[in-house]
Scaffold this active site. Structure first.
Site: not given
Length: 207
Positions: A15, A38, A41
Site C-alpha cells: 500500500s 499514513r 493509507h
C-alpha cells in the site's frame, strides 16, 4: 481470483509503495512525510497532501514528546482504540480518553456543555508531556483554545482533525492561530481514524 498478498505487513508495505508511486515524486521531510502517507493509507484520500497543515517543527516535536513518555489524550474512544498502545507504552507513554467517564458525563449534563469540553479540562490537570488528538469534536478544540489562552494547559502538540460541518473549520482555524505546535487537517475532512493515524506515524517513526 487469487490474492497474492495476504500478510498484514505485506499489504501495508505494498500500500505504501502504491501511495509513493501515486504521489508522483512529491516528497516532504520526515517525519511529515510519514504522517501524510499514513493519513492517505488510512483513508485512501490523497486530499490530505494539501489539507494537512503543520506548524514549524510540529511533527518533530510530537515525535520527541512520544519518546519522552507523553500522554496522548483523545476526544473519542475510537481514536484511542486506533493508537498502538503497546508501542507507546514502550516509550513510557499512555493513552487517555475521558469522554465516557461517569464524572465527565455528569458534569457535562449539569453544566449544559459537551463531554468533549469537560474532557479537555480533565486533560489540563495531567502532568508531563502531553499530546491532544481530536478527531471528532470541534467543541474539544474550542475548549482547548480557551484553556491554552488562559494558561491552564500547554500541550506539546495539538492534533486537530475533527470531521464534519458545524464549527469544524472554525475550530481548526482557532488552534492554528495560537502559539502552540499543531497538526491540523484544514477544511471539513478528518476523523478519529486520522487522529490515530497521525499518532501512530509519530510512534512508529525511526528517525
Amino acid at each position: 481470483m487469487v490474492y497474492e498478498i495476504t500478510k498484514p505487513e505485506d499489504i501495508e508495505k505494498r500500500s505504501m509503495e502504491i501511495i509513493t508511486s501515486e504521489l508522483g515524486g512529491r516528497t516532504w521531510p520526515e517525519p511529515e512525510s510519514s504522517i501524510i502517507k499514513r493519513c492517505i493509507h488510512t483513508s485512501a484520500d490523497f486530499d490530505y497532501v494539501e489539507n494537512l497543515a503543520f506548524s514549524e517543527g510540529a511533527a518533530a516535536v510530537g515525535v520527541a514528546a512520544v519518546r519522552k513518555g507523553a500522554t496522548i489524550v483523545t476526544d473519542t474512544k475510537m481514536a484511542a482504540a486506533g493508537i498502538n498502545k503497546n508501542r507507546l507504552e514502550g516509550h513510557g507513554g499512555r493513552v487517555r480518553c475521558f469522554i465516557s467517564d461517569e464524572d465527565v458525563v455528569a458534569e457535562a449534563k449539569a453544566r449544559g456543555c459537551t463531554r468533549a469540553t469537560v474532557s479537555m479540562e480533565r486533560a489540563a490537570a495531567l502532568d508531563g508531556p502531553l499530546i491532544i488528538a481530536c478527531g471528532n469534536a470541534p467543541t474539544a478544540l474550542m475548549a482547548l483554545h480557551g484553556l491554552i489562552e488562559a494558561g491552564r494547559i500547554r500541550p506539546d502538540l495539538v492534533i486537530g482533525v475533527p470531521v464534519g460541518f458545524v464549527n469544524v473549520v472554525e475550530s481548526k482555524e482557532m488552534i492554528m492561530g495560537l502559539d502552540v505546535p499543531y497538526i491540523v487537517a484544514r477544511g471539513r475532512k478528518g476523523g478519529s481514524n486520522i487522529a490515530a493515524a497521525i499518532c501512530n506515524a509519530m510512534i512508529y517513526h525511526k528517525g
